[in-house]
Design a protein around this motif. Structure first.
Motif, PDB file in Angstrom:
ATOM      1  N   HIS A  24       0.883  -1.151   0.370  1.00 32.50           N
ATOM      2  CA  HIS A  24       0.139  -0.362   0.187  1.00 32.50           C
ATOM      3  C   HIS A  24       1.025   0.820   0.017  1.00 32.50           C
ATOM      4  O   HIS A  24       0.999   2.117  -0.878  1.00 32.50           O
ATOM      5  CB  HIS A  24      -1.029  -0.008   0.660  1.00 32.50           C
ATOM      6  CG  HIS A  24      -1.653   1.230   1.235  1.00 32.50           C
ATOM      7  ND1 HIS A  24      -1.096   1.852   2.688  1.00 32.50           N
ATOM      8  CD2 HIS A  24      -2.579   1.665   0.614  1.00 32.50           C
ATOM      9  CE1 HIS A  24      -2.126   2.731   2.052  1.00 32.50           C
ATOM     10  NE2 HIS A  24      -2.956   2.777   1.648  1.00 32.50           N
ATOM     11  N   ARG A  25       1.626   1.573   0.799  1.00 30.97           N
ATOM     12  CA  ARG A  25       2.908   1.959   0.943  1.00 30.97           C
ATOM     13  C   ARG A  25       3.740   2.375  -0.694  1.00 30.97           C
ATOM     14  O   ARG A  25       3.292   4.006  -0.773  1.00 30.97           O
ATOM     15  CB  ARG A  25       3.716   2.213   1.973  1.00 30.97           C
ATOM     16  CG  ARG A  25       4.806   3.058   2.345  1.00 30.97           C
ATOM     17  CD  ARG A  25       5.776   2.798   3.516  1.00 30.97           C
ATOM     18  NE  ARG A  25       5.168   2.610   4.380  1.00 30.97           N
ATOM     19  CZ  ARG A  25       5.709   2.286   6.067  1.00 30.97           C
ATOM     20  NH1 ARG A  25       7.389   1.644   5.253  1.00 30.97           N
ATOM     21  NH2 ARG A  25       5.190   1.631   6.767  1.00 30.97           N
ATOM     22  N   ARG A  65       0.807   4.034  -2.981  1.00 32.30           N
ATOM     23  CA  ARG A  65       0.887   5.828  -2.803  1.00 32.30           C
ATOM     24  C   ARG A  65       1.637   6.329  -3.171  1.00 32.30           C
ATOM     25  O   ARG A  65       1.793   7.710  -3.612  1.00 32.30           O
ATOM     26  CB  ARG A  65       0.411   5.460  -1.235  1.00 32.30           C
ATOM     27  CG  ARG A  65      -0.364   4.918  -0.740  1.00 32.30           C
ATOM     28  CD  ARG A  65      -2.027   5.778  -1.261  1.00 32.30           C
ATOM     29  NE  ARG A  65      -2.019   7.112  -1.328  1.00 32.30           N
ATOM     30  CZ  ARG A  65      -2.814   7.317  -0.334  1.00 32.30           C
ATOM     31  NH1 ARG A  65      -3.606   6.952   0.028  1.00 32.30           N
ATOM     32  NH2 ARG A  65      -3.225   9.171   0.058  1.00 32.30           N
ATOM     33  N   ARG A  66       3.114   6.111  -3.436  1.00 29.90           N
ATOM     34  CA  ARG A  66       4.513   6.727  -3.964  1.00 29.90           C
ATOM     35  C   ARG A  66       4.373   6.605  -5.358  1.00 29.90           C
ATOM     36  O   ARG A  66       4.772   7.715  -5.463  1.00 29.90           O
ATOM     37  CB  ARG A  66       5.780   6.069  -2.758  1.00 29.90           C
ATOM     38  CG  ARG A  66       5.911   5.635  -1.956  1.00 29.90           C
ATOM     39  CD  ARG A  66       7.229   5.214  -1.826  1.00 29.90           C
ATOM     40  NE  ARG A  66       7.950   5.751   0.127  1.00 29.90           N
ATOM     41  CZ  ARG A  66       8.488   4.296   0.759  1.00 29.90           C
ATOM     42  NH1 ARG A  66       8.738   2.756  -0.418  1.00 29.90           N
ATOM     43  NH2 ARG A  66       8.167   4.629   1.881  1.00 29.90           N
ATOM     44  N   GLN A  67       3.770   5.814  -5.397  1.00 23.57           N
ATOM     45  CA  GLN A  67       3.221   5.642  -7.242  1.00 23.57           C
ATOM     46  C   GLN A  67       2.349   6.899  -8.033  1.00 23.57           C
ATOM     47  O   GLN A  67       2.181   6.752  -8.919  1.00 23.57           O
ATOM     48  CB  GLN A  67       3.409   4.401  -7.550  1.00 23.57           C
ATOM     49  CG  GLN A  67       5.000   3.488  -8.017  1.00 23.57           C
ATOM     50  CD  GLN A  67       5.049   2.086  -8.073  1.00 23.57           C
ATOM     51  OE1 GLN A  67       3.308   1.920  -7.990  1.00 23.57           O
ATOM     52  NE2 GLN A  67       5.930   1.071  -7.752  1.00 23.57           N
ATOM     53  N   GLY A  68       1.364   7.198  -6.989  1.00 23.23           N
ATOM     54  CA  GLY A  68       0.124   7.975  -7.123  1.00 23.23           C
ATOM     55  C   GLY A  68      -0.673   7.269  -7.592  1.00 23.23           C
ATOM     56  O   GLY A  68      -1.713   7.216  -7.387  1.00 23.23           O
ATOM     57  N   PRO A  95      -4.013   5.688  -5.940  1.00 21.36           N
ATOM     58  CA  PRO A  95      -5.216   6.387  -4.857  1.00 21.36           C
ATOM     59  C   PRO A  95      -5.817   4.972  -4.647  1.00 21.36           C
ATOM     60  O   PRO A  95      -6.765   4.879  -5.004  1.00 21.36           O
ATOM     61  CB  PRO A  95      -6.299   7.423  -5.312  1.00 21.36           C
ATOM     62  CG  PRO A  95      -6.230   7.280  -7.117  1.00 21.36           C
ATOM     63  CD  PRO A  95      -4.551   6.798  -7.118  1.00 21.36           C
ATOM     64  N   ARG A 151      -5.589   1.434   1.907  1.00 21.56           N
ATOM     65  CA  ARG A 151      -5.463  -0.027   2.434  1.00 21.56           C
ATOM     66  C   ARG A 151      -5.722  -0.794   2.611  1.00 21.56           C
ATOM     67  O   ARG A 151      -5.479  -2.453   2.695  1.00 21.56           O
ATOM     68  CB  ARG A 151      -4.285   0.762   4.010  1.00 21.56           C
ATOM     69  CG  ARG A 151      -3.613  -0.783   4.409  1.00 21.56           C
ATOM     70  CD  ARG A 151      -3.046  -0.517   5.910  1.00 21.56           C
ATOM     71  NE  ARG A 151      -2.015  -1.439   6.477  1.00 21.56           N
ATOM     72  CZ  ARG A 151      -1.696  -1.968   7.179  1.00 21.56           C
ATOM     73  NH1 ARG A 151      -1.636  -0.625   7.990  1.00 21.56           N
ATOM     74  NH2 ARG A 151      -0.982  -2.734   8.200  1.00 21.56           N
TER      75      ARG A 151
END
Length: 209
Positions: free
Chosen positions: A85-86, A89-92, A94, A97
């Motif tokens: 999940h983290r 989110r870093r890859q954009g 949305p 979790r």
């Protein structure tokens, strides 16, 4: 197929897609109508669901699971839902979790858990025990007078691997070992035979069994 309570978790209301998947799996063996009867579902509901185009959630899930698999595989399968999940989110991407957790669970994806323990010994109190020939004195005055044996385990990307090894009490060196994916008696015996064969080839000495 004995009843509805044995198909889904008790007191759990299955999702429509889950019901359809179960019927798809069983229809070739039992037919649609008998399966629907057990599940207390009208066959028309099943056929209507099959004709209906995928929902927005199903389409979204299909895209997300491919992204999740890509992250999971890129990190050698060690990432759990939190890290996946983290990274998403870093890859954009949305995504919640809980959605990552659900999709990973549905597709059998999981990470490596830290501190997990594997039990290797289940003692049988009624089984006969061999005598202690060295009186718990695990020392020797020269090589190949006393060998010690043990089994340990290692978690790898492919699963658990068990290692049996033979230790020379004098030099404290591992003089025989064997790897396997099981804990059968053959594992330590193969390590023992491996060392016996090497000892016989070198100087013909080996401790008495």
């Amino acid at each position: 197929m004995e009843g509805r309570q044995y198909v889904f978790r008790r007191r759990a209301r299955p999702a429509p897609d889950e019901v359809v998947a179960v019927i798809d799996h069983l229809r070739g063996r039992f037919g649609v109508e008998p399966v629907c009867r057990v599940l207390n579902l009208c066959p028309g509901t099943y056929y209507g669901r099959k004709r209906r185009p995928p929902s927005a959630r199903a389409q979204r899930d299909a895209v997300l699971i491919e992204q999740i698999k890509e992250v999971h595989q890129a990190n050698y399968g060690v990432y759990g839902s939190r890290r996946v999940h983290r990274q998403l989110r870093r890859q954009g991407v949305p995504v919640a979790r809980c959605t990552v957790e659900r999709l990973m669970r549905e597709h059998g994806l999981e990470g490596v858990r830290r501190g997990s323990h594997r039990r290797t010994t289940t003692p049988d109190e009624t089984a006969p025990r061999p005598p202690d020939l060295v009186n718990r004195r695990f020392v020797a005055d020269r090589p190949d007078r006393l060998w010690l044996a043990d089994i340990t385990y290692v978690r790898t990307w492919e699963g658990w691997v068990y290692v049996a090894f033979v230790l020379d009490a004098f030099s404290r060196r591992i003089v025989g070992w064997q790897l396997a994916d099981h804990l059968r008696t053959d594992l330590p015996l193969d390590a023992w035979r491996w060392r016996c064969g090497n000892a016989a080839e070198t100087d013909g000495r080996r401790p008495a069994a």
